[in-house]
Scaffold this motif. Structure first.
Motif, PDB file in Angstrom:
ATOM      1  N   GLU A 113       0.843  -1.202   0.000  1.00 29.30           N
ATOM      2  CA  GLU A 113       0.000   0.000   0.000  1.00 29.30           C
ATOM      3  C   GLU A 113       0.872   1.244   0.000  1.00 29.30           C
ATOM      4  N   LEU A 114       0.498   2.218  -0.805  1.00 30.20           N
ATOM      5  CA  LEU A 114       1.199   3.501  -0.856  1.00 30.20           C
ATOM      6  C   LEU A 114       0.416   4.502  -0.027  1.00 30.20           C
ATOM      7  N   LEU A 115       0.997   4.909   1.104  1.00 28.63           N
ATOM      8  CA  LEU A 115       0.292   5.810   2.010  1.00 28.63           C
ATOM      9  C   LEU A 115       0.313   7.248   1.530  1.00 28.63           C
ATOM     10  N   PHE A 116       1.414   7.679   0.943  1.00 26.85           N
ATOM     11  CA  PHE A 116       1.509   9.061   0.466  1.00 26.85           C
ATOM     12  C   PHE A 116       2.519   9.122  -0.666  1.00 26.85           C
ATOM     13  N   ALA A 117       2.230   9.985  -1.636  1.00 26.40           N
ATOM     14  CA  ALA A 117       3.145  10.232  -2.754  1.00 26.40           C
ATOM     15  C   ALA A 117       2.903  11.641  -3.257  1.00 26.40           C
ATOM     16  N   ASN A 118       3.980  12.409  -3.418  1.00 18.58           N
ATOM     17  CA  ASN A 118       3.801  13.785  -3.899  1.00 18.58           C
ATOM     18  C   ASN A 118       3.774  13.819  -5.415  1.00 18.58           C
ATOM     19  N   LYS A 119       3.723  15.013  -5.951  1.00 13.88           N
ATOM     20  CA  LYS A 119       3.525  15.198  -7.390  1.00 13.88           C
ATOM     21  C   LYS A 119       4.685  14.651  -8.200  1.00 13.88           C
ATOM     22  N   LEU A 120       5.927  14.913  -7.764  1.00 16.97           N
ATOM     23  CA  LEU A 120       7.079  14.456  -8.527  1.00 16.97           C
ATOM     24  C   LEU A 120       7.180  12.939  -8.534  1.00 16.97           C
TER      25      LEU A 120
END
Length: 319
Positions: free
Chosen positions: A205-212
């Motif tokens: 699971e990916l909890l957070f990812a920014n735009k880049l």
């Protein structure tokens, strides 16, 4: 002249004995009734004292209760309100008891809407999570009916409705502050010139990812795991190649030491991107209590190219 006397047995003795025993029985019954009455009086006094104590406790509880309570009869007339309800609406008990819809604390522009909602509630319709009751002109609070129950008397007949109301002004304010803080935090991370991703250990699971990160790797954890694997920042006690279903990948992982450990740097080359990245990782406890790994990847391709350029090489001193 001679007087001759002779005695005869009569029923006067039986009658006198019967009256005597009757008086004895009546006296005993009178004494028994007095004792029974005394015991009953003591029980009644104790019951009255207990009832009085319960009444005082109930009044104190209703006064100290932060949930607003309102009782309605079958016609919708207010028959009871507690102190919390009066504090929420800004109206006193004398101003509310006996009032029929529309109630004084309803906003003037939404009285028809609240009247329809009241009819639906009294007809047995239940709204998930309650319905917003609004605020009056005297107060800026906002309350929500959380429960609507029918009032049943001792004969099993319904006499009205009891509703409870909860003040959600402070939770709404806290929720708005948290939303604003999260928005500011997200804006800062989205504007970074580095890829930031957070994923729990032992999960895809990916909890957070920014735009880049999303521009480079998409919205999946493949890029996060690739950075972790190439940078060599996997937990030392976890086995990434294990195939046993009954084995915990985090077994024996010293979470206390990991979460306080200082992150290290690693420079890797991603062929799919054609970039050199400086990868930094750190372990943290996520908001739900899970142990997660945050990976920050910065593009250092220009620095690597400048380092490998002939112009950047230092000249040897003349012999």
């Amino acid at each position: 002249m001679k007087l001759r006397a002779q005695g005869y047995h009569t029923s006067l003795g039986l009658v006198s004995n019967g009256l005597f025993w009757l008086v004895c029985v009546l006296s005993f019954m009178t004494a028994w009734l007095l004792v029974a009455t005394w015991r009953h009086t003591r029980k009644r006094i104790r019951a009255q004292e207990a009832l009085q104590g319960e009444t005082i406790s109930a009044e104190r509880w209703k006064t100290a209760c932060s949930t607003g309570m309102r009782a309605l009869d079958l016609q919708g007339r207010i028959s009871y309100v507690n102190a919390a309800f009066c504090q929420m609406t800004g109206w006193s008990e004398e101003e509310l008891v006996g009032k029929l819809p529309p109630y004084p604390y309803w906003p003037e522009g939404d009285q028809s809407t609240y009247h329809d909602m009241l009819i639906d509630e009294m007809s047995g319709k239940v709204f998930p999570g309650g319905s917003r009751c609004g605020s009056s002109a005297r107060t800026a609070r906002c309350s929500r009916p959380a429960l609507c129950l029918a009032l049943i008397d001792g004969h099993g007949r319904q006499t009205g409705w009891m509703t409870s109301m909860t003040d959600i002004t402070e939770p709404n304010r806290i929720r708005e502050q948290l939303s604003a803080s999260y928005e500011r935090f997200t804006i800062v991370l989205e504007a970074l010139d580095a890829s930031v991703s957070v994923a729990p250990l032992g999960s895809a699971e990916l909890l957070f990812a920014n735009k880049l990160y999303r521009q480079w790797f998409g919205s999946q954890t493949v890029g996060h795991l690739q950075l972790v694997a190439q940078a060599g920042v996997l937990p030392s006690n976890s086995n990434a190649n294990t195939s046993m279903d009954d084995e915990d990948g985090l077994m024996g992982l010293p979470s206390d030491e990991i979460t306080t450990a200082v992150s290290g740097n690693a420079e890797i080359y991603i062929a799919e991107l054609g970039k050199w990245l400086e990868v930094r990782s750190r372990y943290l406890n996520w908001v739900d209590g899970r142990l997660a790994q945050m990976v920050i990847a910065t593009d250092i391709t220009p620095r690597r190219q400048a380092r490998s350029s002939p112009r950047a090489r230092p000249r040897r001193p003349p012999p």
